[in-house]
Design a protein around this motif. Structure first.
Motif, PDB file in Angstrom:
ATOM      1  N   ILE A 194       0.809  -1.226   0.000  1.00 40.47           N
ATOM      2  CA  ILE A 194       0.000   0.000   0.000  1.00 40.47           C
ATOM      3  C   ILE A 194       0.837   1.269   0.000  1.00 40.47           C
ATOM      4  N   MET A 195       2.080   1.206   0.494  1.00 37.27           N
ATOM      5  CA  MET A 195       2.825   2.440   0.701  1.00 37.27           C
ATOM      6  C   MET A 195       4.260   2.308   0.197  1.00 37.27           C
ATOM      7  N   ASP A 196       4.625   3.156  -0.746  1.00 40.63           N
ATOM      8  CA  ASP A 196       5.979   3.236  -1.270  1.00 40.63           C
ATOM      9  C   ASP A 196       6.805   4.065  -0.289  1.00 40.63           C
ATOM     10  N   ARG A 197       7.820   3.432   0.312  1.00 38.68           N
ATOM     11  CA  ARG A 197       8.672   4.124   1.276  1.00 38.68           C
ATOM     12  C   ARG A 197       9.984   4.564   0.660  1.00 38.68           C
ATOM     13  N   GLY A 198      10.115   4.426  -0.654  1.00 37.73           N
ATOM     14  CA  GLY A 198      11.331   4.827  -1.356  1.00 37.73           C
ATOM     15  C   GLY A 198      12.415   3.765  -1.259  1.00 37.73           C
ATOM     16  N   CYS A 199      13.394   3.853  -2.143  1.00 37.41           N
ATOM     17  CA  CYS A 199      14.567   2.955  -2.127  1.00 37.41           C
ATOM     18  C   CYS A 199      14.173   1.490  -2.112  1.00 37.41           C
ATOM     19  N   THR A 200      13.214   1.098  -2.901  1.00 41.89           N
ATOM     20  CA  THR A 200      12.706  -0.275  -3.036  1.00 41.89           C
ATOM     21  C   THR A 200      12.124  -0.841  -1.748  1.00 41.89           C
ATOM     22  N   MET A 201      11.647   0.019  -0.878  1.00 42.19           N
ATOM     23  CA  MET A 201      11.008  -0.436   0.359  1.00 42.19           C
ATOM     24  C   MET A 201       9.514  -0.137   0.282  1.00 42.19           C
ATOM     25  N   TRP A 202       8.717  -1.098   0.730  1.00 44.03           N
ATOM     26  CA  TRP A 202       7.271  -0.976   0.696  1.00 44.03           C
ATOM     27  C   TRP A 202       6.669  -1.417   2.015  1.00 44.03           C
ATOM     28  N   THR A 203       5.570  -0.798   2.388  1.00 45.87           N
ATOM     29  CA  THR A 203       4.747  -1.276   3.494  1.00 45.87           C
ATOM     30  C   THR A 203       3.604  -2.056   2.874  1.00 45.87           C
ATOM     31  N   LEU A 204       3.352  -3.242   3.431  1.00 50.80           N
ATOM     32  CA  LEU A 204       2.277  -4.103   2.946  1.00 50.80           C
ATOM     33  C   LEU A 204       1.326  -4.407   4.090  1.00 50.80           C
ATOM     34  N   VAL A 205       0.068  -4.659   3.740  1.00 51.88           N
ATOM     35  CA  VAL A 205      -0.960  -4.958   4.730  1.00 51.88           C
ATOM     36  C   VAL A 205      -1.531  -6.335   4.441  1.00 51.88           C
ATOM     37  N   ASP A 206      -1.637  -7.135   5.480  1.00 52.38           N
ATOM     38  CA  ASP A 206      -2.186  -8.483   5.358  1.00 52.38           C
ATOM     39  C   ASP A 206      -3.702  -8.408   5.492  1.00 52.38           C
ATOM     40  N   PHE A 207      -4.389  -8.486   4.366  1.00 52.91           N
ATOM     41  CA  PHE A 207      -5.852  -8.441   4.360  1.00 52.91           C
ATOM     42  C   PHE A 207      -6.434  -9.704   4.980  1.00 52.91           C
ATOM     43  N   ARG A 208      -5.633 -10.743   5.148  1.00 49.03           N
ATOM     44  CA  ARG A 208      -6.116 -12.001   5.714  1.00 49.03           C
ATOM     45  C   ARG A 208      -6.324 -11.899   7.224  1.00 49.03           C
ATOM     46  N   THR A 209      -5.798 -10.839   7.838  1.00 48.26           N
ATOM     47  CA  THR A 209      -5.960 -10.636   9.278  1.00 48.26           C
ATOM     48  C   THR A 209      -6.922  -9.476   9.509  1.00 48.26           C
ATOM     49  N   PRO A 210      -7.790  -9.557  10.509  1.00 51.79           N
ATOM     50  CA  PRO A 210      -8.810  -8.513  10.715  1.00 51.79           C
ATOM     51  C   PRO A 210      -8.236  -7.106  10.890  1.00 51.79           C
ATOM     52  N   GLY A 211      -7.129  -6.977  11.617  1.00 54.32           N
ATOM     53  CA  GLY A 211      -6.551  -5.654  11.852  1.00 54.32           C
ATOM     54  C   GLY A 211      -5.590  -5.206  10.772  1.00 54.32           C
ATOM     55  N   GLY A 212      -5.172  -6.144   9.915  1.00 48.85           N
ATOM     56  CA  GLY A 212      -4.236  -5.797   8.854  1.00 48.85           C
ATOM     57  C   GLY A 212      -2.798  -5.762   9.324  1.00 48.85           C
ATOM     58  N   ARG A 213      -2.239  -6.924   9.662  1.00 42.00           N
ATOM     59  CA  ARG A 213      -0.841  -6.992  10.101  1.00 42.00           C
ATOM     60  C   ARG A 213       0.058  -6.326   9.061  1.00 42.00           C
ATOM     61  N   ILE A 214       1.088  -5.648   9.538  1.00 41.74           N
ATOM     62  CA  ILE A 214       2.013  -4.924   8.673  1.00 41.74           C
ATOM     63  C   ILE A 214       3.222  -5.790   8.334  1.00 41.74           C
ATOM     64  N   TRP A 215       3.571  -5.794   7.067  1.00 42.13           N
ATOM     65  CA  TRP A 215       4.770  -6.458   6.558  1.00 42.13           C
ATOM     66  C   TRP A 215       5.591  -5.426   5.793  1.00 42.13           C
ATOM     67  N   VAL A 216       6.857  -5.739   5.548  1.00 40.33           N
ATOM     68  CA  VAL A 216       7.738  -4.851   4.801  1.00 40.33           C
ATOM     69  C   VAL A 216       8.392  -5.642   3.681  1.00 40.33           C
ATOM     70  N   TRP A 217       8.472  -5.021   2.522  1.00 37.02           N
ATOM     71  CA  TRP A 217       9.274  -5.552   1.420  1.00 37.02           C
ATOM     72  C   TRP A 217      10.467  -4.617   1.338  1.00 37.02           C
ATOM     73  N   ASP A 218      11.662  -5.172   1.468  1.00 35.32           N
ATOM     74  CA  ASP A 218      12.859  -4.344   1.451  1.00 35.32           C
ATOM     75  C   ASP A 218      13.849  -4.919   0.460  1.00 35.32           C
ATOM     76  N   GLY A 219      13.984  -4.281  -0.670  1.00 38.02           N
ATOM     77  CA  GLY A 219      14.941  -4.713  -1.678  1.00 38.02           C
ATOM     78  C   GLY A 219      16.377  -4.507  -1.257  1.00 38.02           C
ATOM     79  N   ASN A 220      16.595  -3.841  -0.116  1.00 40.67           N
ATOM     80  CA  ASN A 220      17.948  -3.594   0.371  1.00 40.67           C
ATOM     81  C   ASN A 220      18.374  -4.577   1.446  1.00 40.67           C
TER      82      ASN A 220
END
Length: 174
Positions: free
Chosen positions: A105-131
């Motif tokens: 959902i959120m581009d944090r720059g430098c190939t980093m992203w914030t992701l939300v787990d729709f499978r969980t009611p509150g939306g657990r946060i994950w990170v994709w970090d290309g670095n």
């Protein structure tokens, strides 16, 4: 801070030129249908009550749910384009695809992203970090979208990484 107060703060801190019209229930339903899970309640409220993208934390902006010709919040047209790109396998064996139901959902720059787990009611946060050690999905200690925004508003996301450092070490060793 109540959920309503947090939404008010997010709306007030979002630059006026980023306040696109709010997402319609039809647009939200289309995203949920493709993802296969309901959008976490707080995230749904942000898109339905604040703006269809552009809101965020410290310059990190959430992507829109649908194409917005006059707004630009990240390198993709909308969340579904991002979702497809993260969940479609690549030819690079070092790139891990994201499991269905986890949405960038959120581009944090430098190939980093914030992701939300729709499978969980509150939306657990994950990170994709290309670095990080390898381009892959990494868990955080933040268990909901609401907590993530609250931590960001309070300025606590700039300090120690919310990544689960023990798990990151284990993943990088393999």
């Amino acid at each position: 801070m109540t959920e309503d107060e947090l939404i008010t703060v997010i709306r007030k801190q979002t630059p006026a030129n980023n306040l696109a019209p709010v997402a319609t229930t039809t647009v939200i339903a289309a995203v949920e249908a493709e993802v296969g899970h309901p959008m976490p309640r707080f995230l749904r409220r942000l898109y339905a009550e604040v703006s269809n993208g552009g809101f965020g934390i410290d310059g990190w902006e959430c992507a829109s749910l649908s194409p917005l010709p006059d707004q630009y919040f990240c390198d993709s047209e909308d969340i579904l384009e991002l979702y497809r790109s993260f969940t479609t396998p690549t030819e690079d064996p070092d790139d891990e695809t994201v499991p269905p139901g986890i949405v960038p959902i959120m581009d944090r720059g430098c190939t980093m992203w914030t992701l939300v787990d729709f499978r969980t009611p509150g939306g657990r946060i994950w990170v994709w970090d290309g670095n990080e050690c390898c381009r892959r999905l990494l868990p955080t200690t933040i268990m909901s979208v609401r907590a993530y925004f609250a931590e960001g508003i309070a300025g606590r996301l700039d300090g120690p990484s919310p990544l689960n450092s023990q798990l990151v070490r284990e993943l990088c060793e393999h």
